[in-house]
Motif scaffolding. Structure first.
Motif, PDB file in Angstrom:
ATOM      1  N   ALA A  61       8.965  14.129  26.683  1.00 14.52           N
ATOM      2  CA  ALA A  61       8.451  12.792  26.371  1.00 14.52           C
ATOM      3  C   ALA A  61       8.909  11.739  27.379  1.00 14.52           C
ATOM      4  CB  ALA A  61       8.899  12.389  24.963  1.00 14.52           C
ATOM      5  N   PHE A  62      10.095  11.916  27.948  1.00 10.39           N
ATOM      6  CA  PHE A  62      10.665  10.901  28.840  1.00 10.39           C
ATOM      7  C   PHE A  62      10.247  11.079  30.293  1.00 10.39           C
ATOM      8  CE2 PHE A  62      14.693   9.844  26.112  1.00 10.39           C
ATOM      9  CZ  PHE A  62      13.860   9.454  25.065  1.00 10.39           C
ATOM     10  N   ARG A  63       9.536  12.152  30.593  1.00  9.72           N
ATOM     11  CA  ARG A  63       9.174  12.421  31.984  1.00  9.72           C
ATOM     12  C   ARG A  63       8.302  11.289  32.533  1.00  9.72           C
ATOM     13  NH1 ARG A  63       7.077  17.254  31.311  1.00  9.72           N
ATOM     14  NH2 ARG A  63       9.127  18.245  31.469  1.00  9.72           N
ATOM     15  N   ASP A  64       8.737  10.684  33.649  1.00 10.28           N
ATOM     16  CA  ASP A  64       7.978   9.651  34.374  1.00 10.28           C
ATOM     17  C   ASP A  64       7.834   8.337  33.614  1.00 10.28           C
ATOM     18  OD1 ASP A  64       7.539  11.418  36.537  1.00 10.28           O
ATOM     19  OD2 ASP A  64       5.814  12.291  35.501  1.00 10.28           O
ATOM     20  N   VAL A  65       8.683   8.066  32.633  1.00 11.92           N
ATOM     21  CA  VAL A  65       8.628   6.764  31.969  1.00 11.92           C
ATOM     22  C   VAL A  65       9.525   5.774  32.712  1.00 11.92           C
ATOM     23  CG1 VAL A  65       8.154   7.805  29.723  1.00 11.92           C
ATOM     24  CG2 VAL A  65      10.502   7.186  30.327  1.00 11.92           C
ATOM     25  N   ASP A  66       9.196   4.505  32.599  1.00 15.92           N
ATOM     26  CA  ASP A  66       9.997   3.445  33.209  1.00 15.92           C
ATOM     27  C   ASP A  66      11.050   2.898  32.260  1.00 15.92           C
ATOM     28  OD1 ASP A  66       8.531   3.189  35.775  1.00 15.92           O
ATOM     29  OD2 ASP A  66       6.878   2.640  34.445  1.00 15.92           O
ATOM     30  N   THR A  67      10.642   2.709  30.998  1.00 13.85           N
ATOM     31  CA  THR A  67      11.535   2.088  30.018  1.00 13.85           C
ATOM     32  C   THR A  67      11.447   2.827  28.690  1.00 13.85           C
ATOM     33  OG1 THR A  67      11.348  -0.111  31.009  1.00 13.85           O
ATOM     34  CG2 THR A  67      12.049  -0.020  28.728  1.00 13.85           C
ATOM     35  N   ILE A  68      12.591   3.015  28.073  1.00 12.12           N
ATOM     36  CA  ILE A  68      12.685   3.551  26.711  1.00 12.12           C
ATOM     37  C   ILE A  68      13.174   2.431  25.807  1.00 12.12           C
ATOM     38  CG2 ILE A  68      13.853   5.196  25.197  1.00 12.12           C
ATOM     39  CD1 ILE A  68      14.331   6.855  27.866  1.00 12.12           C
ATOM     40  N   VAL A  69      12.420   2.150  24.749  1.00  9.82           N
ATOM     41  CA  VAL A  69      12.902   1.238  23.717  1.00  9.82           C
ATOM     42  C   VAL A  69      13.296   2.117  22.527  1.00  9.82           C
ATOM     43  CG1 VAL A  69      12.422  -0.772  22.289  1.00  9.82           C
ATOM     44  CG2 VAL A  69      11.341  -0.559  24.539  1.00  9.82           C
ATOM     45  N   HIS A  70      14.596   2.248  22.342  1.00  9.62           N
ATOM     46  CA  HIS A  70      15.123   3.187  21.352  1.00  9.62           C
ATOM     47  C   HIS A  70      15.312   2.480  20.008  1.00  9.62           C
ATOM     48  CE1 HIS A  70      17.350   6.225  19.326  1.00  9.62           C
ATOM     49  NE2 HIS A  70      18.547   5.685  19.520  1.00  9.62           N
ATOM     50  N   LEU A  71      14.362   2.722  19.094  1.00 14.42           N
ATOM     51  CA  LEU A  71      14.385   2.119  17.767  1.00 14.42           C
ATOM     52  C   LEU A  71      14.553   3.150  16.664  1.00 14.42           C
ATOM     53  CD1 LEU A  71      11.421  -0.409  18.241  1.00 14.42           C
ATOM     54  CD2 LEU A  71      13.871  -0.853  18.533  1.00 14.42           C
ATOM     55  N   ALA A  72      14.491   4.436  17.002  1.00 13.94           N
ATOM     56  CA  ALA A  72      14.633   5.478  15.985  1.00 13.94           C
ATOM     57  C   ALA A  72      16.011   5.380  15.330  1.00 13.94           C
ATOM     58  CB  ALA A  72      14.451   6.856  16.622  1.00 13.94           C
ATOM     59  N   ALA A  73      16.023   5.356  14.019  1.00 13.36           N
ATOM     60  CA  ALA A  73      17.282   5.216  13.281  1.00 13.36           C
ATOM     61  C   ALA A  73      17.036   5.536  11.821  1.00 13.36           C
ATOM     62  CB  ALA A  73      17.830   3.797  13.411  1.00 13.36           C
ATOM     63  N   LEU A  74      18.115   5.723  11.098  1.00 14.78           N
ATOM     64  CA  LEU A  74      18.053   5.831   9.648  1.00 14.78           C
ATOM     65  C   LEU A  74      18.621   4.520   9.107  1.00 14.78           C
ATOM     66  CD1 LEU A  74      17.087   7.992   7.680  1.00 14.78           C
ATOM     67  CD2 LEU A  74      19.457   8.752   7.447  1.00 14.78           C
ATOM     68  N   PRO A  75      17.764   3.588   8.703  1.00 15.83           N
ATOM     69  CA  PRO A  75      18.242   2.248   8.351  1.00 15.83           C
ATOM     70  C   PRO A  75      18.834   2.184   6.956  1.00 15.83           C
ATOM     71  CG  PRO A  75      15.882   2.366   8.083  1.00 15.83           C
ATOM     72  CD  PRO A  75      16.311   3.703   8.631  1.00 15.83           C
ATOM     73  N   SER A  76      19.401   1.012   6.652  1.00 13.44           N
ATOM     74  CA  SER A  76      19.867   0.659   5.312  1.00 13.44           C
ATOM     75  C   SER A  76      21.354   0.929   5.100  1.00 13.44           C
ATOM     76  CB  SER A  76      19.077   1.382   4.225  1.00 13.44           C
ATOM     77  OG  SER A  76      19.696   1.230   2.972  1.00 13.44           O
ATOM     78  N   VAL A  77      22.054  -0.149   4.744  1.00 13.01           N
ATOM     79  CA  VAL A  77      23.463  -0.046   4.366  1.00 13.01           C
ATOM     80  C   VAL A  77      23.642   0.812   3.117  1.00 13.01           C
ATOM     81  CG1 VAL A  77      25.425  -1.378   3.475  1.00 13.01           C
ATOM     82  CG2 VAL A  77      24.241  -2.134   5.555  1.00 13.01           C
ATOM     83  N   PRO A  78      22.902   0.542   2.012  1.00 14.67           N
ATOM     84  CA  PRO A  78      23.100   1.366   0.808  1.00 14.67           C
ATOM     85  C   PRO A  78      22.840   2.850   1.037  1.00 14.67           C
ATOM     86  CG  PRO A  78      21.856  -0.610   0.275  1.00 14.67           C
ATOM     87  CD  PRO A  78      21.941  -0.555   1.766  1.00 14.67           C
TER      88      PRO A  78
END
Length: 316
Positions: A61-78
């Motif tokens: 997926a990252f081949r030849d990309v200029d910028t990665i915006v990394h937003l993948a996460a498991l959200p939520s404090v609780p």
């Protein structure tokens, strides 16, 4: 490349980037644990379903990309209090996996999302980036670890990075239906369905609510201009809104009177949160915050228009 691009902020960013003539291709990696493909309807993105913990998938997926915006996460404090290991694997190890793949791919710019929750129990207001972090939840600790890895990869390998600390982002496409729903979509959903709203605590807690459109403008400018700093940057503009005030604004915007149901405060929640936006304004001087009343009107209108097709999801 947007990791978590089918989620709330990621899909809004994809829609924003699709309007930029400078962007020739948008790629998305998402495991659909909290996001949905329908958030990307109408966009010509290159979508790969899978986890950021999958090194082979990231290399492709990252081949030849200029910028990665990394937003993948498991959200939520609780959620993190209930399942701390899952939060750590997704947020801390997931960020490390993305950074390693970016390093293998070459000179790739990595923008990544951290959280205001890293300030935790530190009582000083407003929260400036030089404050000592004091996480109060596994989620906050995992985000602080992610920040540390971003800085370490910049200093150790010269990787161009930019960590943002998000503050209570709200807006269209945000989930309303899970036990971990953020307060704005949860309350809008209750208002539109004429149900009572749940207030954890007495409602005097304050937050720096940030409209997702503002966030996307900053992320877009950061990507297009390749803004780099290993030091974290607050992505908020220093507002100070109590939950009681938020309820009043929602009542004004919807023309309804909301019934309140108070419960005990939640473990890991901070009482007050407000950003010092000085570093953000220095890096992005032309971007102004969307006022709360305007952001709420836009968000309410979106949920009202999509009430039949929007299907909230419980996280896996």
């Amino acid at each position: 490349m947007i990791t978590g691009g089918a989620g709330f902020i990621g899909s809004n960013l994809a829609h924003s980037l699709a309007q930029c003539p400078e962007v020739s291709e948008i790629r998305v990696v998402d495991d659909l644990s909290t996001g949905t493909r329908s958030n990307l309807t109408g966009l010509g993105v290159h979508f790969r379903e899978g986890s950021v913990l999958d090194a082979d998938l990231l290399d492709r997926a990252f081949r030849d990309v200029d910028t990665i915006v990394h937003l993948a996460a498991l959200p939520s404090v609780p959620r993190s209090v209930k399942a701390p290991l899952a939060s750590h694997h997704a947020n801390a190890t997931g960020t490390l996996s993305v950074l390693e793949a970016a390093r293998r791919a070459g000179d790739v710019h990595v923008i990544a999302a951290s959280s205001s929750s890293v300030y935790g129990s530190n009582p000083e207001l407003p929260k400036h980036e030089r404050l000592r972090p004091s996480p109060m939840s596994p989620y906050a600790a995992s985000k602080l670890a992610a920040e540390a890895y971003l800085g370490a990869y910049h200093h150790s390998y010269g990787l161009p990075v930019l960590p943002f600390r998000f503050f209570n982002v709200y807006g269209p496409r945000q989930s309303t239906g899970s036990a971990y729903a953020a307060v704005v979509p949860a309350w809008i959903s209750a208002a539109l369905s004429e149900q009572s709203v749940v207030v954890h605590g007495d409602g005097t807690q304050t937050r720096d609510f940030t409209y997702v459109g503002t966030v996307c403008r900053v992320l877009t400018q950061a990507a297009l201009h390749r803004v780099v700093t290993p030091d974290p940057v607050n992505l908020a503009h220093g507002t100070h809104t109590s939950l009681r005030t938020l309820l009043t604004e929602l009542e004004r915007a919807t023309g309804t009177t909301l019934r309140r149901r108070h419960t005990a405060p939640r473990t890991g929640d901070v009482q007050h949160s407000r950003a010092d936006p000085a570093r953000l304004r220095a890096l992005f001087p032309g971007i102004e915050a969307t006022p709360l009343d305007e952001g709420l009107r836009r968000t309410i209108a979106w949920f009202a228009d999509h009430s039949n097709e929007f299907t909230p999801r419980e996280p896996r």
